[in-house]
Design a protein around this motif. Structure first.
Motif, short mmCIF file in Angstrom:
data_model
loop_
_atom_site.label_atom_id
_atom_site.label_comp_id
_atom_site.label_asym_id
_atom_site.label_seq_id
_atom_site.Cartn_x
_atom_site.Cartn_y
_atom_site.Cartn_z
N ALA A 89 -25.58 -36.34 62.22
CA ALA A 89 -24.69 -36.67 63.34
C ALA A 89 -24.76 -38.16 63.64
CB ALA A 89 -25.10 -35.86 64.56
N LYS A 90 -25.92 -38.76 63.33
CA LYS A 90 -26.09 -40.18 63.65
C LYS A 90 -25.78 -41.09 62.46
CE LYS A 90 -29.45 -39.99 67.37
NZ LYS A 90 -30.85 -40.25 67.69
N GLY A 91 -25.22 -40.53 61.42
CA GLY A 91 -24.88 -41.36 60.27
C GLY A 91 -25.61 -40.92 59.01
N GLU A 92 -25.36 -41.65 57.94
CA GLU A 92 -25.91 -41.25 56.64
C GLU A 92 -27.35 -41.72 56.48
OE1 GLU A 92 -23.28 -42.76 53.66
OE2 GLU A 92 -21.66 -41.40 54.22
N ILE A 93 -28.16 -40.85 55.90
CA ILE A 93 -29.53 -41.22 55.53
C ILE A 93 -29.62 -41.12 54.01
CG2 ILE A 93 -31.97 -40.62 55.68
CD1 ILE A 93 -31.38 -39.49 58.47
N ALA A 94 -30.13 -42.19 53.38
CA ALA A 94 -30.25 -42.19 51.92
C ALA A 94 -31.67 -41.80 51.54
CB ALA A 94 -29.92 -43.57 51.37
N LEU A 95 -31.79 -40.83 50.62
CA LEU A 95 -33.11 -40.47 50.10
C LEU A 95 -33.25 -41.03 48.71
CD1 LEU A 95 -32.49 -37.97 52.23
CD2 LEU A 95 -34.78 -37.41 51.35
N PHE A 96 -34.37 -41.67 48.46
CA PHE A 96 -34.59 -42.31 47.16
C PHE A 96 -35.77 -41.65 46.46
CE2 PHE A 96 -32.84 -45.38 50.09
CZ PHE A 96 -31.83 -45.98 49.36
N ARG A 97 -35.68 -41.58 45.13
CA ARG A 97 -36.80 -41.07 44.34
C ARG A 97 -37.17 -42.14 43.32
NH1 ARG A 97 -36.33 -35.75 40.49
NH2 ARG A 97 -38.33 -35.92 39.40
N SER A 98 -38.41 -42.62 43.42
CA SER A 98 -38.82 -43.69 42.51
C SER A 98 -39.16 -43.10 41.15
CB SER A 98 -40.03 -44.43 43.07
OG SER A 98 -41.12 -43.54 43.12
N VAL A 99 -39.43 -43.99 40.19
CA VAL A 99 -39.67 -43.54 38.82
C VAL A 99 -40.92 -42.66 38.76
CG1 VAL A 99 -41.06 -45.52 38.06
CG2 VAL A 99 -39.59 -44.35 36.42
N ASP A 100 -41.86 -42.87 39.72
CA ASP A 100 -43.06 -42.04 39.72
C ASP A 100 -42.98 -40.94 40.78
OD1 ASP A 100 -43.19 -43.73 41.84
OD2 ASP A 100 -45.13 -44.60 41.35
N ASP A 101 -41.76 -40.51 41.10
CA ASP A 101 -41.51 -39.33 41.93
C ASP A 101 -41.93 -39.45 43.39
OD1 ASP A 101 -40.27 -38.04 39.92
OD2 ASP A 101 -42.00 -36.83 39.31
#
Lengths: 133, 823
Positions: free
Chosen positions: A53-65
């Motif tokens: 509701a408050k906008g987009e949240i980006a989830l990131f996954r690094s090369v080592d998980d």
């Protein structure tokens, strides 16, 4: 309050199925953890977006998980960080190549600025995001 | 805690020694326990800026590079004001005059240089000073401000760079200054006679007096008021001039006494190999005290390169080699623009290009050999100095620009900044970088505040020249003007990115020779410094691997810029633009109708014709992309790749089918070329055009590959660019048939694909390797051309799958959908 979320790891875009997910009361106190999907849903060195509701949240996954969550807005000109190249524990904004630390949300010097950080946990391959009411 | 660390002792607290430590800390922050000895009582300061301190333009505090807290924060033990008098190489211990002794495992000698004090009578009189340290400058300032004397006269011995800067500074402090010089003109090592003459005239206008071709015999002194003081100077020819202060600026000599007394092999300087190691493997040396491949250096740029190499070996990376530097100089006297680089005294086999404009006070000389720059001298207008210097270092073939090269880069079609002839005279409010809106004043202020030395640093801090790059030369000039001559431009050997020390060429060579076929394998084999690269090297490596191993290498989506990953162009608001391929720019009512229907279905806010004769649908959300592509694919379209470092479009004019001037079927040929080349990945975007007659309506002469049809066949042009820096194509050759056009096109593209750096357009690539080379490979060597063409066609087998179709069918679905919705 129940939280409704949809997440998909299905091969076809138009077949995304919706799941009803309940808030997850963690032993970490009164944090409001929401199950948002599985680790496998985010490609390595990649990112997915959670709409709130408050906008987009980006989830990131690094090369080592390792998984990180930031507002999907570059502190520079609001570029979608989720679309950037993930390298180490950093992401490079696709608009003007600012480099943002995934751990702190802060721009790498000499640039100055900060993308808001969110708590995220991985338990047995399942992702939980803390969403503040 | 530190017992286990290796002990590094650095002798010399100056720019070279400390820079090495900084580089070392970046690479290997915890490896060493570091101790620094400095003979001067100050922390590390920027010696280059002594002149602005003397002239009153700066204060000492502004020149400190590393203040006391820096040493503390990095756990470095600093012995300031302590001179090391002995290196005991048997026991691996250094000792100071007052009895401090520190053991080392590795030793770095960075003792710099000493001024040459001429062995003339009177040299030890009070009032005879060198020009080397802040201490010297403070004494000069004290003498200049001495109120007890009405008229203060200074004599500077030595009319080189340093001498003139000292003379200018003292003159600005109100002294009456004379310069004594052995040669016929000042700065003979940096300037030829004409340039030197212009400089002398300008300095005379500012009140300096020159005594040229004079040799000093003695410095005269007398007892005045109970004090033994300087009274004047006597030349060999007997003439005497009065003086109250004498500055020795006759040159510098590497400070090697300490190393020599320790038995380390020295000639003119401390002899080091390409890893900056002395004959004692535990002892390294950098800076002005060093002799490398018979050369000694007295400028900052080479010294920083040396520091980087030494640090690399101290950190046990063991990869870099210092291979010597070519240097450029600039005089730091405000308002005088002077630049020189390379070897500017022409030999018998050299050619000279000259420009002299006495009224404007402009003088330029370029020295050429085999159509390559060997040296440059510029006076009055130095804005193109960095440009010449870069061509000199790159060994650029200048045949094509020979006619205009003297007039500077602006005349070769830079982006209209030609008016800025002199950076020094440019007002602070002038916008230098149009992309990022950065003014000259901001750049100068940032360079001074943040103590920047390199173009990369200026880019990082100000963003100037970091986008399109067309103002790079200007920014370099401002940097040179601000910090003086010894700024560092590009390194002679430029690493691909901070993740490695290897150059683009070295990486490509390793991929081929060591048969590296995946990115993790490559990064492991070539010891990448980061876990998984960065946004700069990953796309380059992905391209190099892809072009080296077509059909074998698995394209790494995560190493592609967003546009290439999702096959559309990201816009400022995060939406995308979609450009379907329209072969040769020839379409039909039904194609247009389907585009119109699809645009309406997805509520596309803007529809526009692109510069490449295609239709752009702007403002599409990411979620809509696969659906829209499905509809476009069903209507018979493939991706226009308007987003990629790849073949963009083939523009055409109507040609002989309709046009009354048309000589050949330019549209038909354009379509054939596009069908052959579409889908190919290239180092940067690649644009083609086919014009049906010399009127050239398709603008073929500003494309990467252009075909100009004539009655008797097809003229082939390469290396044009209509973008940032307009460049007209070079004529490659003329062929008779369409089949030959296709072969030359494929061969040229393949050569570019195999040899250019990633993100090099064809224009700068051709300027670097020279048209002659491209002609040799593509035109003269018929068998080689056939091979290139065959390799191009082979790689095309794997690249002509339509990415839109695949994604409409579900590939990479996660890219286009949110992970979750939270109410």
């Amino acid at each position: 309050m129940n939280t409704v979320a949809a997440y998909g790891n299905t091969p076809f875009v138009d077949e995304i199925r919706a799941y009803v997910i309940r808030p997850y009361e963690s032993e970490m106190g009164k944090m409001n953890w929401t199950q948002i999907g599985n680790l496998e849903d985010i490609p390595r060195q990649g990112s997915r977006v959670v709409n709130t509701a408050k906008g987009e949240i980006a989830l990131f996954r690094s090369v080592d998980d390792q998984v990180f969550a930031l507002d999907n807005r570059c502190p520079h000109k609001g570029g979608p960080l989720s679309q950037g190249i993930v390298h180490g524990k950093r992401v490079t904004c696709p608009l003007h190549s600012w480099v943002i630390s995934l751990e702190s949300g802060e721009a790498v010097a000499p640039d100055v600025g900060c993308a808001h950080r969110h708590e995220v946990r991985v338990a047995h391959g399942v992702l939980f995001l803390e969403v503040k009411a | 805690m530190s017992n286990k660390k290796t002990r590094l002792v650095v002798i010399g607290n100056g720019m070279a020694g400390i820079r090495t430590i900084e580089e070392l800390l970046k690479m290997s922050p915890d490896e060493y326990e570091i101790t620094v000895f400095g003979a001067e009582p100050q922390p590390n300061y920027n010696r280059i800026l002594l002149s602005p301190i003397l002239s009153g333009e700066m204060k000492f505090q502004d020149t400190v590079l590393n203040d006391w807290s820096w040493y503390e924060e990095n756990n470095i033990t600093l012995h300031a004001g302590k001179t090391v008098t002995k290196i005991d190489r048997q026991r691996c211990v250094v000792e100071t005059e007052d009895g401090v002794s520190v053991p080392y495992d590795r030793l770095l000698i960075a003792t710099g240089s000493n001024p040459i004090m001429l062995p003339v009578p009177g040299i030890d009189l009070p009032g005879v000073l060198a020009y080397r340290s802040i201490d010297d400058v403070e004494k000069m300032l004290a003498a200049a401000r001495d109120k007890t004397k009405p008229k203060k006269r200074a004599v500077v011995i030595g009319g080189g760079l340093l001498g003139l800067e000292a003379a200018n500074g003292l003159s600005l402090q109100g002294m009456e200054v004379s310069v004594v010089h052995l040669c016929d003109w000042p700065m003979e090592r940096q300037l030829d006679q004409v340039g030197g003459g212009l400089l002398k005239r300008e300095l005379e206008k500012r009140g300096l007096k020159f005594y040229l071709s004079r040799q000093t015999e003695a410095i005269l002194g007398d007892d005045i008021g109970g004090e033994h003081r300087i009274t004047g100077l006597r030349f060999k020819d007997g003439e005497e001039i009065p003086a109250d202060l004498v500055i020795m600026a006759a040159g510098i000599r590497p400070n090697i006494e300490l190393a020599k007394s320790a038995g380390i092999h020295c000639e003119r300087g401390i002899v080091v190999n390409d890893t900056m190691q002395t004959y004692d493997p535990k002892v390294y040396s950098v800076g002005e005290c060093v002799q490398h491949r018979k050369q000694t250096y007295g400028l900052v740029a080479p010294l920083f390169e040396q520091a980087k190499v030494a640090a690399n070996h101290l950190a046990e990376y063991g990869r870099m080699r210092y291979e010597g530097s070519s240097v450029s100089t600039k005089l730091k006297v405000t308002g005088i623009d002077l630049f020189s680089a390379g070897d500017f005294n022409p030999g018998p086999e050299d050619e000279e290009l000259l420009l002299q404009d006495a009224a404007r006070g402009v003088y330029k000389k370029l020295v050429l050999r085999d159509n390559k720059l060997r040296g440059a001298v510029m006076y009055g207008d130095t804005v193109d100095g960095p440009w010449y210097f870069q061509m000199l270092r790159d060994g650029t073939d200048i045949t094509e620009m020979r006619e205009h090269i003297l007039f500077g880069q602006a005349h070769l079609g830079d982006s209209g900044r030609g008016g800025a002839a002199s950076v020094a005279n440019m007002p602070d409010s002038t916008e230098v970088c149009g992309c990022n809106g950065v003014c000259k004043g901001t750049i100068v202020k940032t360079i001074l505040d943040k103590k920047l030395f390199t173009l990369e640093e200026v880019r990082a801090h100000t963003k100037a020249s970091s986008s399109c790059g067309s103002c790079t030369g200007l920014v370099e000039s401002i940097l040179a003007n601000t910090v003086g001559g010894d700024y560092s431009t590009k390194q002679s050997k430029k690493a691909m990115c901070p993740c490695t020390e290897l150059t683009h060429e070295e990486v490509r060579e390793a991929i081929a020779k060591q048969k590296l076929k995946s990115m993790p394998e490559l990064m492991a084999t070539l010891s990448w410094k980061t876990q998984d690269g960065c946004h700069s090297c990953r796309p380059a490596l992905n391209y190099y691997l892809l072009s080296a191993w077509p059909g074998v290498y698995q394209d790494d989506n995560r190493s592609r810029f967003i546009n290439e990953r999702v096959h559309a162009n990201i816009q400022k608001d995060g939406t995308y633009s979609v450009v379907p391929r329209i072969w040769g720019g020839v379409t039909s009512p039904s194609e247009l109708r389907s585009i119109a229907d699809i645009a309406e279905k997805y509520k596309v806010p803007t529809v526009k014709i692109t510069g490449g004769q295609r239709i752009d649908l702007l403002g599409v959300t990411k979620e809509d992309l696969p659906g829209m592509w499905g509809d476009l694919v069903n209507a018979g379209f493939v991706s226009g790749r308007a987003y990629g470092k790849s073949l963009r479009t083939v523009k055409t004019c109507v040609g002989s089918e309709w046009c009354r001037f048309g000589t050949q079927d330019s549209t038909g040929l354009g379509i054939k070329v596009e069908k052959m080349t579409w889908g190919s990945w290239t180092p940067h975007k690649f644009k083609i055009a086919v014009s049906g007659c010399p009127r050239n309506c398709a603008e073929a002469t500003i494309q990467d590959f252009g075909v100009g049809c004539v009655e008797s066949g097809y003229e082939i042009h390469v290396g044009g660019n209509g973008g940032i820096k307009v460049r007209v194509t070079d004529f490659l050759c003329k062929v008779a048939t369409e089949e030959e056009v296709l072969e030359y096109c494929g061969a040229f593209m393949q050569l570019y694909r195999e040899e250019a750096h990633y993100l090099d357009r064809t224009a700068p690539w051709i300027e670097r390797v020279g048209l002659a080379y491209v002609k040799q490979r593509v035109v003269e060597d018929a068998a080689g051309r056939a091979d290139l063409y065959a390799r191009f066609l082979e790689s095309q087998k794997y690249s002509q799958d339509d990415p839109w179709k695949e994604r409409a069918e579900g590939k990479d679905a996660h890219e286009y959908a949110a992970l979750a919705e939270i109410a």
